[in-house]
Scaffold this motif. Structure first.
Motif, PDB file in Angstrom:
ATOM      1  N   ARG A   1     -11.397   1.996   9.148  1.00  0.00           N
ATOM      2  CA  ARG A   1     -11.197   0.956   8.136  1.00  0.00           C
ATOM      3  C   ARG A   1     -10.071   1.296   7.164  1.00  0.00           C
ATOM      4  NH1 ARG A   1     -15.696   1.559   5.431  1.00  0.00           N
ATOM      5  NH2 ARG A   1     -14.717   2.730   3.753  1.00  0.00           N
ATOM      6  N   GLU A   2     -10.038   2.527   6.693  1.00  0.00           N
ATOM      7  CA  GLU A   2      -9.088   2.870   5.630  1.00  0.00           C
ATOM      8  C   GLU A   2      -7.626   2.713   6.049  1.00  0.00           C
ATOM      9  OE1 GLU A   2     -10.386   6.700   4.340  1.00  0.00           O
ATOM     10  OE2 GLU A   2     -12.246   5.905   3.455  1.00  0.00           O
ATOM     11  N   PRO A   3      -7.215   3.231   7.221  1.00  0.00           N
ATOM     12  CA  PRO A   3      -5.806   3.011   7.596  1.00  0.00           C
ATOM     13  C   PRO A   3      -5.480   1.547   7.859  1.00  0.00           C
ATOM     14  CG  PRO A   3      -7.002   4.164   9.340  1.00  0.00           C
ATOM     15  CD  PRO A   3      -7.889   4.157   8.154  1.00  0.00           C
ATOM     16  N   LEU A   4      -6.407   0.797   8.460  1.00  0.00           N
ATOM     17  CA  LEU A   4      -6.138  -0.622   8.703  1.00  0.00           C
ATOM     18  C   LEU A   4      -6.056  -1.388   7.387  1.00  0.00           C
ATOM     19  CD1 LEU A   4      -8.408  -1.359  11.813  1.00  0.00           C
ATOM     20  CD2 LEU A   4      -5.919  -1.089  11.755  1.00  0.00           C
ATOM     21  N   SER A   5      -6.932  -1.076   6.455  1.00  0.00           N
ATOM     22  CA  SER A   5      -6.872  -1.725   5.141  1.00  0.00           C
ATOM     23  C   SER A   5      -5.576  -1.383   4.427  1.00  0.00           C
ATOM     24  CB  SER A   5      -8.071  -1.298   4.288  1.00  0.00           C
ATOM     25  OG  SER A   5      -9.290  -1.751   4.852  1.00  0.00           O
ATOM     26  N   GLY A   6      -5.126  -0.141   4.588  1.00  0.00           N
ATOM     27  CA  GLY A   6      -3.863   0.255   3.970  1.00  0.00           C
ATOM     28  C   GLY A   6      -2.694  -0.534   4.523  1.00  0.00           C
ATOM     29  N   PHE A   7      -2.703  -0.774   5.831  1.00  0.00           N
ATOM     30  CA  PHE A   7      -1.618  -1.573   6.403  1.00  0.00           C
ATOM     31  C   PHE A   7      -1.701  -3.016   5.937  1.00  0.00           C
ATOM     32  CE2 PHE A   7       0.531  -4.138   9.592  1.00  0.00           C
ATOM     33  CZ  PHE A   7       1.747  -3.485   9.671  1.00  0.00           C
ATOM     34  N   LEU A   8      -2.902  -3.554   5.801  1.00  0.00           N
ATOM     35  CA  LEU A   8      -3.051  -4.914   5.288  1.00  0.00           C
ATOM     36  C   LEU A   8      -2.558  -5.003   3.849  1.00  0.00           C
ATOM     37  CD1 LEU A   8      -6.498  -5.792   6.869  1.00  0.00           C
ATOM     38  CD2 LEU A   8      -4.301  -6.851   7.413  1.00  0.00           C
ATOM     39  N   ASP A   9      -2.754  -3.946   3.064  1.00  0.00           N
ATOM     40  CA  ASP A   9      -2.180  -3.906   1.715  1.00  0.00           C
ATOM     41  C   ASP A   9      -0.656  -4.018   1.788  1.00  0.00           C
ATOM     42  OD1 ASP A   9      -4.696  -3.590   0.612  1.00  0.00           O
ATOM     43  OD2 ASP A   9      -4.526  -1.422   0.409  1.00  0.00           O
ATOM     44  N   HIS A  10      -0.077  -3.357   2.793  1.00  0.00           N
ATOM     45  CA  HIS A  10       1.378  -3.428   2.971  1.00  0.00           C
ATOM     46  C   HIS A  10       1.805  -4.860   3.283  1.00  0.00           C
ATOM     47  CE1 HIS A  10       5.422  -2.240   4.089  1.00  0.00           C
ATOM     48  NE2 HIS A  10       5.269  -2.806   5.283  1.00  0.00           N
ATOM     49  N   LEU A  11       1.036  -5.554   4.110  1.00  0.00           N
ATOM     50  CA  LEU A  11       1.366  -6.944   4.428  1.00  0.00           C
ATOM     51  C   LEU A  11       1.325  -7.816   3.183  1.00  0.00           C
ATOM     52  CD1 LEU A  11      -0.418  -7.759   7.829  1.00  0.00           C
ATOM     53  CD2 LEU A  11       1.851  -6.804   7.407  1.00  0.00           C
ATOM     54  N   ASP A  12       0.395  -7.525   2.291  1.00  0.00           N
ATOM     55  CA  ASP A  12       0.294  -8.303   1.060  1.00  0.00           C
ATOM     56  C   ASP A  12       1.499  -8.090   0.147  1.00  0.00           C
ATOM     57  OD1 ASP A  12      -2.143  -9.357   1.797  1.00  0.00           O
ATOM     58  OD2 ASP A  12      -3.332  -7.894   0.671  1.00  0.00           O
ATOM     59  N   ALA A  13       2.143  -6.929   0.281  1.00  0.00           N
ATOM     60  CA  ALA A  13       3.186  -6.547  -0.674  1.00  0.00           C
ATOM     61  C   ALA A  13       4.607  -6.809  -0.175  1.00  0.00           C
ATOM     62  CB  ALA A  13       3.035  -5.063  -1.031  1.00  0.00           C
ATOM     63  N   ILE A  14       4.755  -7.263   1.068  1.00  0.00           N
ATOM     64  CA  ILE A  14       6.091  -7.405   1.633  1.00  0.00           C
ATOM     65  C   ILE A  14       6.345  -8.839   2.071  1.00  0.00           C
ATOM     66  CG2 ILE A  14       5.367  -6.840   3.997  1.00  0.00           C
ATOM     67  CD1 ILE A  14       7.997  -5.250   4.294  1.00  0.00           C
ATOM     68  N   ARG A  15       7.597  -9.269   1.978  1.00  0.00           N
ATOM     69  CA  ARG A  15       7.994 -10.590   2.465  1.00  0.00           C
ATOM     70  C   ARG A  15       8.087 -10.555   3.984  1.00  0.00           C
ATOM     71  NH1 ARG A  15      12.930 -11.179   1.660  1.00  0.00           N
ATOM     72  NH2 ARG A  15      13.032 -13.455   1.830  1.00  0.00           N
ATOM     73  N   LEU A  16       7.727 -11.660   4.621  1.00  0.00           N
ATOM     74  CA  LEU A  16       7.740 -11.717   6.080  1.00  0.00           C
ATOM     75  C   LEU A  16       9.110 -11.389   6.671  1.00  0.00           C
ATOM     76  CD1 LEU A  16       6.410 -12.241   8.779  1.00  0.00           C
ATOM     77  CD2 LEU A  16       6.743 -14.700   8.408  1.00  0.00           C
ATOM     78  N   PRO A  17      10.223 -11.917   6.138  1.00  0.00           N
ATOM     79  CA  PRO A  17      11.520 -11.560   6.737  1.00  0.00           C
ATOM     80  C   PRO A  17      11.788 -10.056   6.699  1.00  0.00           C
ATOM     81  CG  PRO A  17      11.747 -13.485   5.330  1.00  0.00           C
ATOM     82  CD  PRO A  17      10.383 -12.943   5.078  1.00  0.00           C
ATOM     83  N   ASP A  18      11.390  -9.405   5.611  1.00  0.00           N
ATOM     84  CA  ASP A  18      11.587  -7.960   5.510  1.00  0.00           C
ATOM     85  C   ASP A  18      10.681  -7.217   6.497  1.00  0.00           C
ATOM     86  OD1 ASP A  18      13.428  -8.366   3.465  1.00  0.00           O
ATOM     87  OD2 ASP A  18      11.899  -8.216   1.901  1.00  0.00           O
ATOM     88  N   LEU A  19       9.452  -7.696   6.669  1.00  0.00           N
ATOM     89  CA  LEU A  19       8.525  -7.080   7.613  1.00  0.00           C
ATOM     90  C   LEU A  19       9.052  -7.202   9.037  1.00  0.00           C
ATOM     91  CD1 LEU A  19       5.677  -5.790   8.029  1.00  0.00           C
ATOM     92  CD2 LEU A  19       4.833  -8.123   8.358  1.00  0.00           C
ATOM     93  N   ALA A  20       9.547  -8.400   9.381  1.00  0.00           N
ATOM     94  CA  ALA A  20      10.080  -8.624  10.717  1.00  0.00           C
ATOM     95  C   ALA A  20      11.295  -7.743  10.985  1.00  0.00           C
ATOM     96  CB  ALA A  20      10.431 -10.094  10.897  1.00  0.00           C
ATOM     97  N   ALA A  21      12.171  -7.612   9.994  1.00  0.00           N
ATOM     98  CA  ALA A  21      13.357  -6.773  10.156  1.00  0.00           C
ATOM     99  C   ALA A  21      12.953  -5.313  10.346  1.00  0.00           C
ATOM    100  CB  ALA A  21      14.270  -6.925   8.945  1.00  0.00           C
TER     101      ALA A  21
END
Length: 224
Positions: A47-67
């Motif tokens: 749970r903890e690493p997956l939740s951490g990655f979801l936190d990252h998704l909350d904090a980043i813009r989709l174009p930046d994530l895709a790049a």
């Protein structure tokens, strides 16, 4: 006490990891709340690493994530998401390994899109979660050394996707001495006929006599 991931945990973790390792799009971003609910009841090591990655998704813009995704997985061979690549490079042996994946999927009634390679980690995780859990787990364990090398490469690069690989690793048996040796060998020498992977990645393995490269198609993945 931290409980270990059980079978149900593993299936949920594999499904979540499969989505998180695909090319990021609006559909993925729209599933963040659903994914958070799904991983909430998992073992802490998952749970903890997956939740951490979801936190990252909350904090980043989709174009930046895709790049970042393209820079990480499309432009760095050492972060390759195709599991057979680590063990076989681009030799004929890799073609035979891909056939084993396809046969496992076909036996479970899963048919891949044309041009989609069956050893892409997101595809394997999807199969393990929703197709045949035992057979999917077998495929993941069979390529445990490659998974670990990918996890180490992402960790070394400071990639947010390292957390997703941490979660996947937590659902699998610990590395044995044999697998540790395979990881060290791959890190030092790289896949057959290739000079990629974690530094230093020196001279590549020698391919079997008469085994030339086999052209393999890239998977069909959406790109903006």
């Amino acid at each position: 006490m931290r409980r270990a991931a059980d079978g149900a945990d593993s299936a949920t973790a594999w499904q979540a990891a499969s989505l998180l390792l695909g090319y990021p799009d609006e559909e993925l971003m729209g599933r963040r709340a659903l994914l958070r609910r799904a991983v909430q009841g998992l073992a802490p090591t998952v749970r903890e690493p997956l939740s951490g990655f979801l936190d990252h998704l909350d904090a980043i813009r989709l174009p930046d994530l895709a790049a970042d995704y393209v820079a990480t997985f499309d432009h760095r061979k050492r972060c390759c998401l195709y599991l057979t690549y680590y063990a076989y490079g681009d030799t004929r042996k890799r073609g035979a390994a891909l056939l084993r994946f396809k046969r496992a999927y076909r036996a479970a009634g899963l048919v891949l899109d044309d041009g989609e390679l069956p050893d892409h980690l997101a595809v394997v995780l999807e199969f393990a979660a929703t197709g045949n859990r035992a057979e999917g787990r077998r495929l993941l364990v069979e390529h445990r050394a490659g998974l670990e090398l990918l996890r180490l490469a992402l960790t070394e690069d400071g990639s947010p996707w390292a957390a997703v690989l941490d979660a996947v690793a937590a659902t699998l048996p610990p590395l044995t001495g044999r697998n540790r040796d395979a990881v060290a060998r791959l890190a030092a020498e790289g896949p057959p006929e290739e000079d990629v992977g974690l530094a230093p990645y020196g001279a590549p393995y020698g391919a079997p006599e008469g085994a030339g490269p086999v052209p393999l198609p890239d998977p069909v993945r959406s790109r903006p």
